[in-house]
Write a protein that holds these residues in place. Structure first.
Motif, PDB file in Angstrom:
ATOM      1  N   LEU A 191      -0.732   3.182 -10.360  1.00  0.00           N
ATOM      2  CA  LEU A 191      -1.555   2.516  -9.343  1.00  0.00           C
ATOM      3  C   LEU A 191      -2.458   1.461  -9.962  1.00  0.00           C
ATOM      4  N   LYS A 192      -2.884   1.722 -11.191  1.00  0.00           N
ATOM      5  CA  LYS A 192      -3.885   0.860 -11.812  1.00  0.00           C
ATOM      6  C   LYS A 192      -3.776   1.040 -13.321  1.00  0.00           C
ATOM      7  N   ASP A 197     -10.920   4.547  -7.884  1.00  0.00           N
ATOM      8  CA  ASP A 197     -10.359   3.192  -7.949  1.00  0.00           C
ATOM      9  C   ASP A 197     -11.391   2.207  -8.501  1.00  0.00           C
ATOM     10  N   THR A 216       1.031   3.890   2.660  1.00  0.00           N
ATOM     11  CA  THR A 216      -0.243   3.226   2.382  1.00  0.00           C
ATOM     12  C   THR A 216      -1.328   4.236   2.000  1.00  0.00           C
ATOM     13  N   TYR A 242      -4.511   1.035  -1.556  1.00  0.00           N
ATOM     14  CA  TYR A 242      -3.263   0.578  -2.192  1.00  0.00           C
ATOM     15  C   TYR A 242      -2.229   0.400  -1.089  1.00  0.00           C
ATOM     16  N   HIS A 284       3.263  -0.905  -3.269  1.00  0.00           N
ATOM     17  CA  HIS A 284       2.523  -1.201  -4.505  1.00  0.00           C
ATOM     18  C   HIS A 284       2.928  -0.261  -5.633  1.00  0.00           C
ATOM     19  N   SER A 317       5.283  -6.046  -3.704  1.00  0.00           N
ATOM     20  CA  SER A 317       4.629  -5.089  -2.795  1.00  0.00           C
ATOM     21  C   SER A 317       4.549  -5.726  -1.413  1.00  0.00           C
TER      22      SER A 317
END
Ligand code: BGC
Length: 763
Positions: A402-403, A557, A594, A638, A642, A751
């Motif tokens: 995700l990151k 996040d 989502t 997100y 993605h 995405s």
């Protein structure tokens, strides 16, 4: 074997010979089965026919003594008298043989049972939960995973799985999102087809394939406010364009059965819904298989207030097109009288029985009712090493990065002090997720075990805090640890001295799944607090999430540099996670659902409508009159689609072969994708369209194509897509598939948030 079975076969042959002009030798396999089914139906009594429409749950240790007294004894009597067509949740070659033997040897016609089971993400060797697998966007891997499940289940006596669940859902509060493919009908349809193919194979009569069941028909994923077993009230546009396409895809892939849903749809319980079952499924779509109720859902028709008693419920369910009764015991007790009174026509019974018998013939159960009961094969196949390799492969592919700020991942393989924190890091049970009835508890590889295989670093493990307290079980409510922080200090201490902290946090394995709706979907219990305490002493945190639904993780996040969505990945979970953390597999998963910023944003999904007031007035940003919430950023945390990689991809040169097309022409789209980073990696190249003007409005973006492609470092590939009428059309409010001329925008990217676009006109 089996005196009765022989008698029946002889009767059947006689009937076939005298009652039909066609000869089996000259007809196709399908015709041959039709002839046999017709012949058999002709010699069945009404009671026996209704018996085929009755399914019971496993009820006593079938390999032990025969029951005396109570419900079990009634079921046993019914088996002997040919009043049971199917059983569910009897498993293991020996146990299935035992029940099969009763009907085959003791009932008048010896019609074999079809044996159903919830093989949702594997039998004993578990794949990732279906939502996780959907994140792989890898249709081949998903099909293989279903093949593995079918191989193991069929070796254990089972010939019918209650999967795939193809319910689209936009509500992560609903616990059953873990069982589906997420929010999108296009991705959901592709995955539905792959799963059906995987379970059923090319040849349903092969010993390692089983019948599939697309469920829950229909709209269960739109249950009000994500609350289980609840009301669904949706319009026809959503029904036709979002809910039904994955079911249609399953039917087109020749799925043999469908299951009703527990919900009502626009005032009519799905189990009694003639519009869904007769008009659409068996009418418009020409579905030839059979429909099973959900567990006791025929009984529940009356609780919904749609029928007054059991007899009434049996009537409406049968007339609506529900062919088999799972555990309501109502068809077997009510249908005979209803037919005799002329309230339910015998044709309806014959049609249901024809459908059920056809699947049994297709499975080959009449050739050998014990074909799935081979103890030697069971030993060889269940938990086979090759299955562990296959589920490891799909588990790695299901992980979504995700990151990854500061490139904390991949981890260095040597010279590092790593603190591993979180109860889920050493948990061998939660990674198995929900719906893993046949597999043994605590048989998942934990993250701790997976990471211990990498010996070049110093690894210190501290639990920090439990996720839940007390006994945990599939059928019971969980108690979450909201208070015990007694082991926080040890974890914080370990983190202080580490180069990198890996924290494994998230949901308990039974916190999602059936009847696991949540109103808050953040990190459960004291885990958020633990994360914040550790962050105070070490900011180099890799957060690994284990969960069965999207979570609201705003704080993480904002503060945590690296976040890995690792879901519940099944038996090989810890190995898959460790291999991704150490860079032996470069993550390629993309979100199939989502992630909201908070629960108030739900339902939140990428393919929303533009509205009449889509954006704020730029000249007067204080003006509030546009479609938004004023207390949160109006984007998801997100978005759908993605997912990052350890490398980076650049998209350029998006082109069409023309800019104006006739209806029948194909639109060719091409785009260049370059691996601009330092690792070889895979990318899911996604194509979305927007139909700008339509008689019923279309979403701002709709996924209409994707390709999973591997790139060497520095490599550029040109990816091509073809759009045609089937892809550019949509369903109107009457359920007709139409295509309209006008302007279309095509977006391509990594995405649903991609802005790279071009456009064309359809004349
Ligand atoms: C679920 C179904 C499942 C059935 C049999 C029900 O509670 O809704 O999806 O197949 O039980 O176990």
């Amino acid at each position: 074997m089996i005196r009765k079975f022989k008698v029946y076969t002889i009767v059947l042959i006689i009937f076939m010979a005298c009652s039909d002009n066609r000869t089996v030798a000259n007809s196709s396999k399908e015709d041959a089965i039709n002839v046999k089914v017709d012949s058999l139906i002709r010699i069945m009594t009404l009671k026996e026919k209704i018996g085929q429409m009755n399914q019971y749950n496993g009820f006593w240790d079938v390999t032990g003594p025969v029951p005396n007294g109570g419900d079990a004894e009634i079921k046993y009597e019914h088996l002997k008298n040919g009043l049971v067509g199917s059983m569910l949740s009897v498993r293991g070659a020996e146990a299935v043989r035992a029940v099969q033997k009763i009907v085959v040897e003791e009932s008048r016609l010896g019609i074999p049972l079809i044996i159903g089971f919830d093989v949702i993400h594997g039998y004993k060797t578990l794949s990732p939960i279906p939502l996780a697998e959907a994140a792989s966007w890898d249709l081949e891997a998903i099909e293989t995973s279903a093949q593995v499940a079918a191989a193991e289940a069929s070796a254990a006596g089972i010939n019918w799985t209650f999967a795939p669940m193809v319910d689209i859902s936009r509500d992560p509060r609903w616990g059953r999102v873990m069982e589906g493919a997420g929010e999108d009908p296009f991705l959901g349809s592709k995955i539905a087809k792959a799963r059906v193919k995987g379970f059923q194979g090319e040849d349903l009569s092969a010993v390692n394939t089983i019948a599939a069941c697309a469920k829950h028909f229909a709209a269960y994923g739109f249950s009000e406010a994500g609350k289980e077993y609840n009301t669904v009230d949706i319009g026809t546009s959503t029904l036709y364009n979002t809910v039904l396409p994955p079911f249609k895809a399953a039917v087109d892939a020749d799925v043999k059965t469908l299951m009703n849903a527990f919900n009502e749809l626009n005032g009519v319980p799905a189990t009694a819904n003639k519009f869904l079952l007769r008009d659409i499924l068996k009418g418009k779509w020409g579905f030839n298989g059979f429909v099973i109720s959900d567990w006791a859902s025929i009984k529940e028709i009356s609780l919904w207030g749609h029928t007054k008693d059991e007899k009434d419920a049996a009537k409406v369910a049968a007339i609506a097109g529900t062919d088999m009764d799972m555990e309501s015991h109502i068809y077997v007790s009510q249908l005979e009288e209803l037919v005799k009174e002329g309230i339910v026509k015998e044709d309806i019974i014959d049609d249901a029985v024809r459908r059920i018998l056809t699947v049994k013939f297709e499975l080959g159960l009449f050739d050998d009712p014990y074909k799935y009961c081979d103890e030697v094969r069971e030993k060889e196949v269940v938990n086979n090493k090759s299955h562990h390799e296959a589920v490891l492969d799909v588990a790695k592919k299901s992980i979504v990065l995700l990151k990854n700020e500061n490139q904390l991942l991949p981890l260095k393989k040597e010279g590092q002090k790593i603190a591993l924190i979180g109860a889920l890091a050493s948990d061998k049970n939660s990674p198995l997720g929900s719906w893993r009835i046949a597999s043994k508890d605590n048989t998942g590889v934990s993250v701790l075990e997976g990471m211990q295989n990498y010996k070049g670093n110093t690894l210190i493990y501290k639990k920090g805090a439990d996720v839940s307290v007390g006994e945990t079980h599939f059928v019971n409510e969980l108690t979450i640890n909201e208070t015990d922080k007694s082991e926080f200090d040890e974890a914080v201490e370990a983190a202080k001295n580490a180069d990198v902290v890996v924290m494994v946090l998230g949901e308990h394995g039974f916190q999602s799944g059936e009847a696991r709706s949540r109103t808050e979907i953040d990190l459960p219990g004291v885990q958020q607090e633990l994360l914040e305490e550790v962050y105070k002493v070490n900011k180099n945190i890799v957060l690994v999430l284990n969960n069965g639904r999207p979570l609201t993780i705003n704080w993480a996040d904002k503060h945590i540099p690296t976040i890995v969505e690792a879901w519940q990945l099944g038996t090989q979970s810890g190995n898959a996670i460790a291999q991704v953390l150490y860079g032996d597999y470069n993550p390629s998963g993309k979100l199939p659902m989502t992630f909201p910023r908070n629960v108030g944003q739900i339902p939140i999904y990428y393919n929303y409508k533009n509205t009449g007031r889509p954006v704020a007035d730029k000249t007067n940003p204080n003006l509030v009159f546009w479609s938004h919430y004023s207390d949160v950023e109006n984007t998801p945390l997100y978005p759908f689609g993605h997912g990052l990689s350890y490398t980076t991809f650049k998209y350029s040169n998006l082109k069409l072969n023309k800019t104006s097309f006739k209806m029948d022409e194909e639109v060719q789209v091409s785009v260049d994708v370059t691996n601009t980073g330092e690792f070889k990696g895979k990318e899911v190249v996604q194509l979305y369209i927007r139909d700008l003007v339509a008689s019923t409005t279309r979403p701002v973006k709709e996924l209409k194509g994707f390709e999973l492609i591997e790139f060497e470092v520095g490599e550029t590939k040109t990816i091509k897509f073809t759009l045609n009428k089937e892809i550019l059309g949509f369903y109107d409010n009457e359920g007709n598939f139409i295509i309209e001329s006008g302007d279309f925008v095509v977006f391509v990217g990594g995405s649903s948030y991609t802005s790279l676009h071009t456009s064309f006109v359809l004349n």
